[in-house]
Design a protein around this motif. Structure first.
Motif, PDB file in Angstrom:
ATOM      1  N   LEU A 227      66.096  26.859  -7.083  1.00  0.00           N
ATOM      2  CA  LEU A 227      66.289  27.658  -5.881  1.00  0.00           C
ATOM      3  C   LEU A 227      66.901  26.807  -4.774  1.00  0.00           C
ATOM      4  O   LEU A 227      66.758  25.580  -4.770  1.00  0.00           O
ATOM      5  N   GLU A 228      67.533  27.466  -3.813  1.00  0.00           N
ATOM      6  CA  GLU A 228      68.127  26.756  -2.673  1.00  0.00           C
ATOM      7  C   GLU A 228      67.106  25.867  -1.976  1.00  0.00           C
ATOM      8  O   GLU A 228      67.421  24.749  -1.561  1.00  0.00           O
ATOM      9  N   SER A 229      65.891  26.353  -1.845  1.00  0.00           N
ATOM     10  CA  SER A 229      64.855  25.599  -1.129  1.00  0.00           C
ATOM     11  C   SER A 229      64.547  24.264  -1.805  1.00  0.00           C
ATOM     12  O   SER A 229      64.225  23.281  -1.120  1.00  0.00           O
ATOM     13  N   ALA A 230      64.650  24.194  -3.117  1.00  0.00           N
ATOM     14  CA  ALA A 230      64.412  22.931  -3.825  1.00  0.00           C
ATOM     15  C   ALA A 230      65.504  21.917  -3.492  1.00  0.00           C
ATOM     16  O   ALA A 230      65.212  20.745  -3.210  1.00  0.00           O
ATOM     17  N   TYR A 231      66.744  22.350  -3.505  1.00  0.00           N
ATOM     18  CA  TYR A 231      67.854  21.453  -3.143  1.00  0.00           C
ATOM     19  C   TYR A 231      67.747  21.034  -1.678  1.00  0.00           C
ATOM     20  O   TYR A 231      68.037  19.895  -1.333  1.00  0.00           O
ATOM     21  N   GLN A 232      67.314  21.958  -0.840  1.00  0.00           N
ATOM     22  CA  GLN A 232      67.145  21.662   0.580  1.00  0.00           C
ATOM     23  C   GLN A 232      66.138  20.521   0.767  1.00  0.00           C
ATOM     24  O   GLN A 232      66.403  19.582   1.520  1.00  0.00           O
ATOM     25  N   GLU A 233      65.020  20.591   0.085  1.00  0.00           N
ATOM     26  CA  GLU A 233      63.996  19.548   0.211  1.00  0.00           C
ATOM     27  C   GLU A 233      64.503  18.204  -0.316  1.00  0.00           C
ATOM     28  O   GLU A 233      64.240  17.156   0.277  1.00  0.00           O
ATOM     29  N   CYS A 234      65.215  18.234  -1.443  1.00  0.00           N
ATOM     30  CA  CYS A 234      65.758  16.995  -2.006  1.00  0.00           C
ATOM     31  C   CYS A 234      66.782  16.358  -1.066  1.00  0.00           C
ATOM     32  O   CYS A 234      66.747  15.139  -0.837  1.00  0.00           O
TER      33      CYS A 234
ATOM     34  N   ILE B 100      74.821  22.064   7.302  1.00  0.00           N
ATOM     35  CA  ILE B 100      74.815  22.158   5.845  1.00  0.00           C
ATOM     36  C   ILE B 100      74.238  23.510   5.460  1.00  0.00           C
ATOM     37  O   ILE B 100      73.117  23.855   5.845  1.00  0.00           O
ATOM     38  N   GLU B 101      75.008  24.261   4.709  1.00  0.00           N
ATOM     39  CA  GLU B 101      74.565  25.551   4.195  1.00  0.00           C
ATOM     40  C   GLU B 101      74.528  25.455   2.677  1.00  0.00           C
ATOM     41  O   GLU B 101      75.508  25.055   2.046  1.00  0.00           O
ATOM     42  N   LEU B 102      73.383  25.808   2.105  1.00  0.00           N
ATOM     43  CA  LEU B 102      73.171  25.688   0.665  1.00  0.00           C
ATOM     44  C   LEU B 102      73.168  27.054   0.004  1.00  0.00           C
ATOM     45  O   LEU B 102      72.556  27.994   0.519  1.00  0.00           O
ATOM     46  N   LYS B 103      73.821  27.129  -1.130  1.00  0.00           N
ATOM     47  CA  LYS B 103      73.863  28.360  -1.917  1.00  0.00           C
ATOM     48  C   LYS B 103      73.606  28.031  -3.378  1.00  0.00           C
ATOM     49  O   LYS B 103      73.878  26.914  -3.839  1.00  0.00           O
ATOM     50  N   THR B 104      73.093  29.017  -4.095  1.00  0.00           N
ATOM     51  CA  THR B 104      73.003  28.961  -5.559  1.00  0.00           C
ATOM     52  C   THR B 104      73.522  30.313  -6.062  1.00  0.00           C
ATOM     53  O   THR B 104      72.757  31.195  -6.419  1.00  0.00           O
ATOM     54  N   VAL B 105      74.830  30.438  -6.032  1.00  0.00           N
ATOM     55  CA  VAL B 105      75.491  31.705  -6.339  1.00  0.00           C
ATOM     56  C   VAL B 105      76.546  31.506  -7.434  1.00  0.00           C
ATOM     57  O   VAL B 105      76.952  30.380  -7.719  1.00  0.00           O
ATOM     58  N   GLU B 106      76.963  32.607  -8.029  1.00  0.00           N
ATOM     59  CA  GLU B 106      77.999  32.543  -9.068  1.00  0.00           C
ATOM     60  C   GLU B 106      79.262  31.885  -8.524  1.00  0.00           C
ATOM     61  O   GLU B 106      79.859  31.032  -9.164  1.00  0.00           O
ATOM     62  N   ARG B 107      79.679  32.315  -7.318  1.00  0.00           N
ATOM     63  CA  ARG B 107      80.837  31.720  -6.647  1.00  0.00           C
ATOM     64  C   ARG B 107      80.765  32.059  -5.159  1.00  0.00           C
ATOM     65  O   ARG B 107      80.098  33.005  -4.768  1.00  0.00           O
TER      66      ARG B 107
END
Length: 126
Positions: free
Chosen positions: A26-33, A76-83
């Protein structure tokens, strides 16, 4: 440009995180890392930065919420999307404009190779 080194470091850390954990979180996991790694590099980083927005006489407490703000300059804006879509671009450009932030990075952590899921933006508003 004075922001080149900061954005270079952010991109490097993001690629490192992506290589370590892969594209399925999820986006939140990448955000924390990213928050962890950027602070370890000594950067001032704020998470979930909100700024009120006014609509007529109504104050919207959360007009927008930036995923991460580095050194009070890089959004920084994080996404986990197809495109990426035009909406994602409009979102980060709006954040940059409303906060008068000079630089923005949009990451799509769902990309197989993160280098293919990075967009950098410069605020050209005077």
């Amino acid at each position: 440009m004075i922001y080149d080194k900061i954005t270079e470091n952010i991109i490097g850390v993001a690629i490192e995180v992506h290589k370590a954990v892969g594209p399925g979180l999820l986006e939140s996991a990448y955000q924390e890392c990213l928050l962890y790694e950027l602070r370890a590099l000594g950067y001032s980083v704020k998470k979930e930065v909100s700024q009120p927005k006014t609509y007529k006489d109504l104050i919207l407490d959360n007009g927008y919420r930036i995923d991460l703000l580095v050194e009070n300059t890089v959004v920084i804006e994080l996404k986990t999307v197809e495109r990426f879509t035009d909406v994602h671009t409009a979102q980060i450009l709006t954040y940059m404009k409303l906060g008068d932030y000079p630089v923005g990075l949009l990451f799509n952590f769902r990309s197989k190779l993160l280098k293919n899921g990075i967009k950098r933006f410069i605020n050209t508003n005077d």
